[in-house]
Design an enzyme around this catalytic site. Structure first.
Site, PDB file in Angstrom:
ATOM      1  N   ASN A  59      -0.931 -16.473  22.504  1.00  0.00           N
ATOM      2  CA  ASN A  59      -0.649 -18.197  22.547  1.00  0.00           C
ATOM      3  C   ASN A  59       0.892 -18.233  22.382  1.00  0.00           C
ATOM      4  O   ASN A  59       1.418 -19.073  23.052  1.00  0.00           O
ATOM      5  CB  ASN A  59      -1.325 -19.027  21.490  1.00  0.00           C
ATOM      6  CG  ASN A  59      -2.842 -19.447  21.840  1.00  0.00           C
ATOM      7  OD1 ASN A  59      -2.622 -20.315  22.967  1.00  0.00           O
ATOM      8  ND2 ASN A  59      -3.651 -18.499  21.799  1.00  0.00           N
TER       9      ASN A  59
ATOM     10  N   HIS B  43      -7.261 -24.337  16.865  1.00  0.00           N
ATOM     11  CA  HIS B  43      -8.596 -23.797  16.342  1.00  0.00           C
ATOM     12  C   HIS B  43      -9.484 -23.542  17.672  1.00  0.00           C
ATOM     13  O   HIS B  43      -9.685 -24.604  18.324  1.00  0.00           O
ATOM     14  CB  HIS B  43      -9.123 -24.452  15.290  1.00  0.00           C
ATOM     15  CG  HIS B  43     -10.419 -23.906  14.946  1.00  0.00           C
ATOM     16  ND1 HIS B  43     -10.355 -22.826  13.579  1.00  0.00           N
ATOM     17  CD2 HIS B  43     -11.659 -23.806  14.947  1.00  0.00           C
ATOM     18  CE1 HIS B  43     -11.554 -22.269  13.503  1.00  0.00           C
ATOM     19  NE2 HIS B  43     -12.350 -22.883  14.173  1.00  0.00           N
TER      20      HIS B  43
ATOM     21  N   GLU C 146      -6.352 -23.166  25.866  1.00  0.00           N
ATOM     22  CA  GLU C 146      -5.425 -22.821  24.835  1.00  0.00           C
ATOM     23  C   GLU C 146      -4.037 -22.642  25.608  1.00  0.00           C
ATOM     24  O   GLU C 146      -3.049 -23.650  25.255  1.00  0.00           O
ATOM     25  CB  GLU C 146      -5.693 -21.836  23.926  1.00  0.00           C
ATOM     26  CG  GLU C 146      -6.653 -21.790  23.140  1.00  0.00           C
ATOM     27  CD  GLU C 146      -6.880 -20.768  22.129  1.00  0.00           C
ATOM     28  OE1 GLU C 146      -7.384 -20.923  20.934  1.00  0.00           O
ATOM     29  OE2 GLU C 146      -6.471 -19.527  22.144  1.00  0.00           O
TER      30      GLU C 146
ATOM     31  N   ASN D 132      -1.638 -26.502  14.136  1.00  0.00           N
ATOM     32  CA  ASN D 132      -2.696 -25.556  14.308  1.00  0.00           C
ATOM     33  C   ASN D 132      -3.522 -25.627  15.573  1.00  0.00           C
ATOM     34  O   ASN D 132      -3.732 -26.871  15.937  1.00  0.00           O
ATOM     35  CB  ASN D 132      -3.420 -25.329  13.011  1.00  0.00           C
ATOM     36  CG  ASN D 132      -4.455 -23.968  12.988  1.00  0.00           C
ATOM     37  OD1 ASN D 132      -3.974 -22.947  13.508  1.00  0.00           O
ATOM     38  ND2 ASN D 132      -5.342 -24.215  12.708  1.00  0.00           N
TER      39      ASN D 132
ATOM     40  N   LEU E  95      -3.496 -16.501  10.355  1.00  0.00           N
ATOM     41  CA  LEU E  95      -4.802 -16.517   9.583  1.00  0.00           C
ATOM     42  C   LEU E  95      -4.339 -16.373   7.924  1.00  0.00           C
ATOM     43  O   LEU E  95      -5.194 -16.265   7.131  1.00  0.00           O
ATOM     44  CB  LEU E  95      -5.371 -15.300   9.802  1.00  0.00           C
ATOM     45  CG  LEU E  95      -5.747 -15.181  11.202  1.00  0.00           C
ATOM     46  CD1 LEU E  95      -6.383 -14.017  11.548  1.00  0.00           C
ATOM     47  CD2 LEU E  95      -6.755 -16.453  11.874  1.00  0.00           C
TER      48      LEU E  95
HETATM   49  C1  GAR Z   1      -6.664 -18.208  19.176  1.00  0.00           C
HETATM   50  O1  GAR Z   1      -7.905 -18.257  19.789  1.00  0.00           O
HETATM   51  C2  GAR Z   1      -6.573 -19.239  18.185  1.00  0.00           C
HETATM   52  O2  GAR Z   1      -7.195 -20.446  18.538  1.00  0.00           O
HETATM   53  C3  GAR Z   1      -7.368 -18.446  17.112  1.00  0.00           C
HETATM   54  O3  GAR Z   1      -6.729 -17.233  17.129  1.00  0.00           O
HETATM   55  C4  GAR Z   1      -6.542 -16.916  18.431  1.00  0.00           C
HETATM   56  C5  GAR Z   1      -5.404 -16.170  18.423  1.00  0.00           C
HETATM   57  O4  GAR Z   1      -5.067 -15.393  19.800  1.00  0.00           O
HETATM   58  N1  GAR Z   1      -6.895 -19.366  15.784  1.00  0.00           N
HETATM   59  C6  GAR Z   1      -7.991 -19.218  14.919  1.00  0.00           C
HETATM   60  O5  GAR Z   1      -9.112 -18.790  14.881  1.00  0.00           O
HETATM   61  C7  GAR Z   1      -7.454 -20.229  13.724  1.00  0.00           C
HETATM   62  N2  GAR Z   1      -8.483 -20.426  12.690  1.00  0.00           N
HETATM   63  P1  GAR Z   1      -3.643 -15.185  20.214  1.00  0.00           P
HETATM   64  O6  GAR Z   1      -3.078 -14.155  19.006  1.00  0.00           O
HETATM   65  O7  GAR Z   1      -3.864 -14.033  21.338  1.00  0.00           O
HETATM   66  O8  GAR Z   1      -2.916 -16.246  20.695  1.00  0.00           O
END
Ligand code: GAR
Length: 215
Positions: A32, A122, A192, A120, A103
Site C-alpha cells: 500500500n 483496515h 485498497e 488508517n 501495527l
Molecule cells: C493491508 O491489507 C492493510 O489493510 C492491513 O495490513 C495490510 C498491509 O499490507 N492493515 C491492518 O490490518 C491494520 N489493522 P501492505 O504492507 O502490503 O500494504
C-alpha cells in the site's frame, strides 16, 4: 464518495489549495505504501515526504528507498515517547499521516498533534473483524471462518482505540463459498490499491488550514 469529491473541490475552489506533505507509517511488506507513493509521484501539491517503520526489517523500507523516498526506522521507546517523532514530523513539515499496515499503537501525543489528520486502512468492513490483534491475514482467516458473504476495506480516522475511529469510507467485495483467506486478501488488496490513494487525496484537498499554514 461523489458528495465527498464535490465537497473537496468546493473547498479547494474557495480556499485555494495549499501544498501538503504526507508521512507514511508502516510495519511490513508495504504494497500500500508503494502504491500511495506512486500515485502521488509527480503531484506538485501533495508529496510523500517520509516513510517511517517500527521494524528494522520491514520490506516497506526497501520499497520506499527504491522509489527515492527517505525512510526512517523508529524504535519502540521512540514510538512510545512521541517527542522524537513529533520533532521529526515538524522538521519535515508533515501535514498528514497515513497508516499503511502499521501495527503499533500511535501515542496520544501524536493523536492530539494531528487531530483528524491521521488515517488508517483496515482490511474488513469495520466494526466487523477489527480490534487489537486483528490485522492482515488474521482478518481474512476470520472472515472465511465466519462464513461471511462479503468483505472489504474501511478507511478511518485514528483515535485512541484500535479500529474505532470515525469511518471515512468503506468499499465492498464478495466472498465466495469456496474462497480461501488468500482469495479474500487478493480482492481486498485490489480495493485498497484502487481507493486508498484517492480517499487520501480528497481528504488533503479538503484539509482545513491550520494557524501554521496561515502564518
Ligand atoms: C493491508 O491489507 C492493510 O489493510 C492491513 O495490513 C495490510 C498491509 O499490507 N492493515 C491492518 O490490518 C491494520 N489493522 P501492505 O504492507 O502490503 O500494504
Amino acid at each position: 464518495m461523489r458528495f465527498f469529491a464535490q465537497f473537496s473541490r468546493f473547498c479547494a475552489q474557495i480556499g485555494g489549495f495549499m501544498s501538503r506533505n504526507i508521512a507514511i507509517f508502516a510495519s511490513g511488506n508495504g504494497t500500500n505504501a508503494e502504491n500511495i507513493i506512486k500515485y502521488f509521484s509527480g503531484n506538485k501539491d501533495i508529496k510523500v515526504k517520509i516513510v517511517m517503520a517500527n521494524k528494522t526489517d520491514a520490506f516497506v523500507l526497501e520499497r520506499a528507498h527504491r522509489l527515492g523516498i527517505p525512510t526512517l526506522y523508529i524504535n519502540r521507546e521512540q514510538w512510545a515517547d512521541a517527542t522524537h517523532i513529533l520533532t521529526l514530523l515538524h522538521e519535515q513539515q508533515i501535514d498528514f499521516i497515513v497508516l499503511a499496515g502499521f501495527l503499533a499503537r500511535i501515542p496520544d501525543a501524536l493523536l492530539h498533534a494531528y487531530p483528524n489528520r491521521i488515517v488508517n486502512i483496515h482490511p474488513s468492513l469495520l466494526p466487523k473483524f477489527g480490534g487489537k490483534g486483528m490485522y492482515g491475514n488474521k482478518v481474512h482467516e476470520a472472515v472465511v471462518a465466519a462464513g461471511e458473504t462479503e468483505s472489504g476495506i474501511t478507511i478511518h480516522y485514528l483515535n485512541e482505540h484500535y479500529d474505532e475511529g470515525q469511518i471515512i469510507a468503506q468499499y465492498r467485495c464478495p466472498v465466495m463459498p469456496n474462497d480461501t483467506p488468500q482469495d479474500v486478501a487478493t480482492r481486498v488488496h485490489a480495493l485498497e490499491y484502487e481507493y486508498y490513494p484517492k480517499v487520501i487525496e480528497q481528504l488533503l484537498i479538503a484539509l482545513p488550514a491550520t494557524d501554521e499554514d496561515k502564518a
